[in-house]
Each structure stands twice: as C-alpha cells, then as structure tokens.
Design a protein around this motif. Sequence first.
Motif, short mmCIF file in Angstrom:
data_model
loop_
_atom_site.label_atom_id
_atom_site.label_comp_id
_atom_site.label_asym_id
_atom_site.label_seq_id
_atom_site.Cartn_x
_atom_site.Cartn_y
_atom_site.Cartn_z
N VAL A 1 35.95 48.75 37.67
CA VAL A 1 36.96 47.97 38.41
C VAL A 1 38.29 48.05 37.67
CG1 VAL A 1 37.57 45.71 39.35
CG2 VAL A 1 35.15 46.39 39.21
N PRO A 2 39.27 48.75 38.22
CA PRO A 2 40.56 48.82 37.54
C PRO A 2 41.33 47.51 37.66
CG PRO A 2 40.70 49.92 39.66
CD PRO A 2 39.25 49.51 39.47
N LEU A 3 41.96 47.10 36.57
CA LEU A 3 42.86 45.96 36.64
C LEU A 3 44.07 46.40 37.46
CD1 LEU A 3 42.80 43.09 35.24
CD2 LEU A 3 44.61 43.98 33.77
N VAL B 1 39.91 38.29 44.14
CA VAL B 1 38.82 39.24 44.38
C VAL B 1 38.66 39.46 45.87
CG1 VAL B 1 36.33 39.62 44.19
CG2 VAL B 1 37.61 38.67 42.26
N ARG B 2 38.43 40.72 46.24
CA ARG B 2 38.15 41.05 47.64
C ARG B 2 36.69 40.77 47.91
NH1 ARG B 2 40.98 47.05 47.99
NH2 ARG B 2 43.10 46.36 48.41
N GLY B 3 36.40 39.74 48.67
CA GLY B 3 35.02 39.43 49.03
C GLY B 3 34.26 38.75 47.91
N LEU C 1 39.67 44.00 42.71
CA LEU C 1 40.69 43.02 42.35
C LEU C 1 42.01 43.37 43.01
CD1 LEU C 1 40.03 42.64 38.52
CD2 LEU C 1 39.76 40.83 40.22
N VAL C 2 42.74 42.35 43.43
CA VAL C 2 44.07 42.55 43.98
C VAL C 2 45.03 41.61 43.26
CG1 VAL C 2 43.29 43.30 46.25
CG2 VAL C 2 43.64 40.85 45.81
N ARG C 3 46.29 41.95 43.31
CA ARG C 3 47.33 41.11 42.72
C ARG C 3 47.69 39.98 43.68
NH1 ARG C 3 49.95 40.87 37.60
NH2 ARG C 3 49.33 42.74 36.49
N THR D 1 33.55 34.45 41.52
CA THR D 1 33.21 35.00 42.84
C THR D 1 31.90 35.79 42.83
OG1 THR D 1 34.74 36.82 42.34
CG2 THR D 1 35.55 35.05 43.75
N GLY D 2 31.05 35.55 41.86
CA GLY D 2 29.69 36.10 41.93
C GLY D 2 29.24 37.04 40.84
#
Length: 244
Positions: free
Chosen positions: A131-133, A193-195, A167-169, A226-227
Amino acid sequence: MKFVVKNTTKCGVLDLLCPHSCRGCGCLGSVLCERCKKNLISKRRPICPICKQEFDVVALGPETQKCPDCGSAGFMGLFVGGWREGALMKMVEEYKYQSVWAVGDALVDILDAALPNHEGESWRGEELVVVPLPTIGRHVRERGLDHTLRLARKLARRRGWKCEKLLVRAVDTVQVGAKASEREEQARKAYAVRGKLDAKKVYVLLDDVWTTGASMRAAAEVMKVTGAERVVGLVVAAGRGREG
C-alpha cells in the motif's frame, strides 16, 4: 505506414548516448553499479527510524523486525533500506524531485533486500498487499507521476504480491519544513481508507522517506481502525536526526 518507437528503445538509445553514472562511485553505466549496490546492501544493518538506532538482526528478530526499545510504534515490523545520506539520499531525491525514473529499479533492489527473504519470511502463505502512502495531489501534477505508487508497483511485481491504492489523501497539506508537532497534527487529518480492510491480510505500507514518521504512523492507525490487524512499515531511507 506509421513507425512507432517503443519507450524501451528510446531509453536504450539514450543510455548509449548519455549513459548514467553511479551515484556511489561515479563510474559510467548505471545509476548504481553492482559494486556500490552490493556494498550498500551488505553493510546495511536493521534500523529503527523511531529510536534512530541500528540493531543486530538477532536482537530484532529477522521476521518481524520490531524494535526492542519502542516496539516499532504499533507496526508488525519496520523495515528500512538505509540512512538518508550519501548515494541513497541522492537517488531518493533524484527519483522524487527530478523524475529520474532509472533510479527506481535500484531503489526497489534496496527495498527488497531490506525485507525478509522469500524462503524464510513469517508471512509465507499469507496474502500480502503493498500500500503506497499517497502523494499530495499537487506534487503528483507537478512531477507527472506518483513516485511512491511507482515504487510500490515495482516492488509488488518483484515479490509476486498485490499493490493496491487503499489510502487516499483527505487533506493535501505540505509537511516539508514543518516541525514534528505540526507534522503530527497534519498527519492525523491527512489520510482516509477506501472501503474496509481485511484482517487476514498483511499490508505493507510503503513510503520513500521517514523523517518524524508522523505520516506513516497516522496512515497505519487509519488502516487499523478500518479493519487491518497486521501492518508492516517499509521505507527507502530514514533520517538520523530527531527533528524537533
């Protein structure tokens, strides 16, 4: 008939006309010659970017690499390519700020060497996701590409893992030049987090540089909320100083 020149052909021609020089010794031929790469990797010791210490692999445990002093700030393990100095610092900055994409393969070699090997890793049989930052949107537009995502994809292909932009900003705040307290405050609001994440998977959170670690720790915390239960931190280079 239209003649199409592949990018690989263009790069090959450019390499012949304007060959790269090693960022370590200056010899012509590649951005990091085999001798300097071997020297950089073989002399690397496990690093805790939080405590700014080097440790023996035996003391840390090669599979999890958790710092015995600080516990690696909640990460399942923290893996660092090397200190942010010399040839490594030069390559990171050229890759990040000057779009010297040829440096990418050398950086992935260093990241790959920092991780447990394929045969003995404790994650064997697990589903791993790199997962890229996420990079600030303005910086992506200025540079033409998300450099961290590019590294993450290269590493995932090398290891046979997945790479997902989970991950999104949430906020595009620039941290360069900010004090540690300001970075912590900015980072807490920066990511979403997406989802929902999967507790059964191992997530390898990747960034290029660890300065105060505010971004990495904040992103890891969001992922856990988020899980995610197992988050591994991986960075190319860590600064030696304790920023105030």
